[in-house]
Design a protein around this motif. Structure first.
Motif, PDB file in Angstrom:
ATOM      1  N   ALA A 190       0.958  -1.249   0.147  1.00 35.46           N
ATOM      2  CA  ALA A 190      -0.004  -0.041   0.033  1.00 35.46           C
ATOM      3  C   ALA A 190       0.978   1.268   0.105  1.00 35.46           C
ATOM      4  O   ALA A 190       0.448   2.283  -0.598  1.00 35.46           O
ATOM      5  N   VAL A 191       1.946   1.132   0.480  1.00 34.20           N
ATOM      6  CA  VAL A 191       2.826   2.155   0.545  1.00 34.20           C
ATOM      7  C   VAL A 191       3.462   2.579  -0.706  1.00 34.20           C
ATOM      8  O   VAL A 191       3.399   3.989  -1.198  1.00 34.20           O
ATOM      9  N   THR A 192       3.926   1.510  -1.419  1.00 35.83           N
ATOM     10  CA  THR A 192       4.263   1.870  -2.891  1.00 35.83           C
ATOM     11  C   THR A 192       3.438   2.257  -3.613  1.00 35.83           C
ATOM     12  O   THR A 192       3.567   3.149  -4.432  1.00 35.83           O
ATOM     13  N   SER A 193       2.087   1.865  -3.511  1.00 36.01           N
ATOM     14  CA  SER A 193       0.834   2.202  -4.491  1.00 36.01           C
ATOM     15  C   SER A 193       0.639   3.621  -4.203  1.00 36.01           C
ATOM     16  O   SER A 193       0.408   4.501  -5.161  1.00 36.01           O
ATOM     17  N   LEU A 194       0.639   3.915  -3.194  1.00 32.48           N
ATOM     18  CA  LEU A 194       0.192   5.480  -2.630  1.00 32.48           C
ATOM     19  C   LEU A 194       1.462   6.420  -3.175  1.00 32.48           C
ATOM     20  O   LEU A 194       1.113   7.616  -3.690  1.00 32.48           O
ATOM     21  N   VAL A 197       9.854   3.926   2.991  1.00 29.80           N
ATOM     22  CA  VAL A 197       9.169   4.084   1.847  1.00 29.80           C
ATOM     23  C   VAL A 197      10.066   3.579   0.807  1.00 29.80           C
ATOM     24  O   VAL A 197       9.880   2.959  -0.335  1.00 29.80           O
ATOM     25  N   GLN A 198      11.503   3.960   0.805  1.00 26.06           N
ATOM     26  CA  GLN A 198      12.244   3.532  -0.294  1.00 26.06           C
ATOM     27  C   GLN A 198      12.760   2.153  -0.264  1.00 26.06           C
ATOM     28  O   GLN A 198      12.642   1.561  -1.200  1.00 26.06           O
ATOM     29  N   ARG A 199      12.367   1.421   1.042  1.00 27.91           N
ATOM     30  CA  ARG A 199      12.692  -0.068   0.868  1.00 27.91           C
ATOM     31  C   ARG A 199      11.446  -0.679   0.281  1.00 27.91           C
ATOM     32  O   ARG A 199      11.642  -1.624  -0.706  1.00 27.91           O
ATOM     33  N   GLN A 200      10.233  -0.306   0.625  1.00 25.96           N
ATOM     34  CA  GLN A 200       9.251  -0.797   0.136  1.00 25.96           C
ATOM     35  C   GLN A 200       9.014  -0.702  -1.414  1.00 25.96           C
ATOM     36  O   GLN A 200       8.985  -1.568  -2.360  1.00 25.96           O
ATOM     37  N   PHE A 201       9.385   0.460  -1.906  1.00 31.05           N
ATOM     38  CA  PHE A 201       9.424   0.819  -3.325  1.00 31.05           C
ATOM     39  C   PHE A 201      10.445   0.168  -3.922  1.00 31.05           C
ATOM     40  O   PHE A 201      10.235  -0.352  -5.237  1.00 31.05           O
TER      41      PHE A 201
END
Length: 278
Positions: free
Chosen positions: A162-166, A194-198
Motif C-alpha cells: 500500500a505504501v508503494t501504491s500510494l 518508503v524507499q525499502r518498499q518501493f
C-alpha cells in the motif's frame, strides 16, 4: 488532426516519442480502458529517420517483432537513461505498454531484474507460445489488441505494498516534482520504509522513478504545446528543477537531445500528425 484525437493522445503520458518519429509512416495507437495498461501500439520501423531511442518512463513493455521470416518478442523493463532501441528496418512491431509503476505478474523475473533489460518473451512468460504465434502471424492491429487483451484479462499486475501504491500515485499526480519528505508526509512512513518498499516492489528508488516521471512530463509538455516554442525556463520552474541548467542536463540524459533540439525535431516531423488513434 481532430481535437478529439489530440485529446486521446494527450491523455497518455507514458511516451516513447523516438518510436513515433522512427515509424515509416503512421504510429498506430490504441488507448486502453484497462487501468493496468497505458496503451497498445503498432508501427513499421524506418531507420532512415535515424537511431531510435528508448527513454525512461517507469513502464514495462511487451514488444512483438512480427516479421514473417524471424518473429520474436521481448519483455522490456524501463531504462534508467536514454538507451538505443534496436528495431529492424522495415519490420512491423506490435507492443503493449503497462501503466507507470505496474509490473505484470506473469513475467517470471523480479522487478529489479527487469530494469534496463530485455527478456525473451517465451522464456519469461511460460505457456505463452500460442499467444505469440497468434500475434506475430496476425496482420490486423485491432485483432492483435484483442488477442493480447484477452490474455491480459485472465491475469493481473504484481501486487505491491500500500505504501508503494500510494507513493506511485502521488508521484504521478505531481509530475515527479516531489521530495522524500513529501512522500513521508503523504504515506505516514519514514523515508527508509518508503524507499525499502518501493525498491522491493519496483526495483527502483522513489527518486529514480520521480526523475523518470518528471522527464516524461517535460516531454509531454513539449509534444502537446499549442505554441511553436516552449519557454524552457518556465517549464523547468514548473517541474521543480533548481534552475534551467539543471533541467537541460537532466533532459539530455533522459531523452538524448537538448530540449531545443528535441522541440525542433518534434515540430519538424509533426509528431502528433504521425500518430493514428484506432
Amino acid at each position: 488532426m481532430s481535437s478529439s484525437v489530440v485529446y486521446r493522445v494527450a491523455g497518455i503520458h507514458s511516451k516513447q516519442p523516438w518510436f513515433v518519429m522512427s515509424a515509416a509512416e503512421y504510429f498506430s495507437l490504441f488507448a486502453s480502458d484497462d487501468p493496468m495498461i497505458s496503451h497498445y501500439y503498432s508501427f513499421e520501423a524506418d531507420h532512415t529517420h535515424g537511431m531510435t531511442m528508448a527513454i525512461p518512463d517507469g513502464c514495462v513493455d511487451i514488444v512483438f517483432d512480427c516479421d514473417p521470416s524471424a518473429p520474436n518478442a521481448v519483455v522490456c523493463g524501463t531504462a534508467v537513461e536514454a538507451t538505443s532501441a534496436r528495431f529492424i528496418h522495415k519490420h512491423r512491431y506490435f507492443g503493449v505498454r503497462y501503466a507507470p509503476g505496474l509490473v505484470p505478474d506473469f513475467v517470471k523475473a523480479s522487478a529489479a531484474e527487469m530494469i534496463d533489460q530485455k527478456l525473451n518473451f517465451l522464456d519469461a512468460v511460460p505457456g505463452a507460445h500460442s499467444l505469440f504465434e497468434q500475434i506475430v502471424s496476425e496482420q490486423d492491429f485491432a485483432r492483435q489488441v484483442t488477442l493480447l487483451k484477452e490474455f491480459v484479462a485472465k491475469r493481473s499486475t504484481r501486487k505491491q505494498s500500500a505504501v508503494t501504491s500510494l507513493a506511485v500515485r502521488t508521484i504521478l499526480q505531481h509530475k515527479g516534482n516531489l521530495q522524500m519528505r513529501d512522500l513521508e508526509e503523504v504515506t505516514g512512513f519514514t523515508s527508509r520504509t518508503v524507499q525499502r518498499q518501493f525498491q522491493d516492489d519496483l526495483g527502483l528508488s522513489p527518486k529514480a522513478f520521480s526523475r523518470m516521471i518528471r522527464g516524461q512530463s517535460a516531454v509531454y509538455e513539449i509534444n502537446h504545446s499549442r505554441h511553436n516554442k516552449v519557454a524552457f525556463s518556465e517549464l523547468a520552474c514548473d517541474l521543480g528543477f533548481s534552475d534551467q541548467s539543471h533541467f537541460l542536463r537532466e533532459f539530455k540524459k533522459l531523452v538524448n537531445a537538448t530540449p531545443l533540439d528535441y522541440q525542433n525535431l518534434v515540430k519538424q516531423q509533426t509528431y502528433l500528425d504521425r500518430i493514428r488513434c484506432c
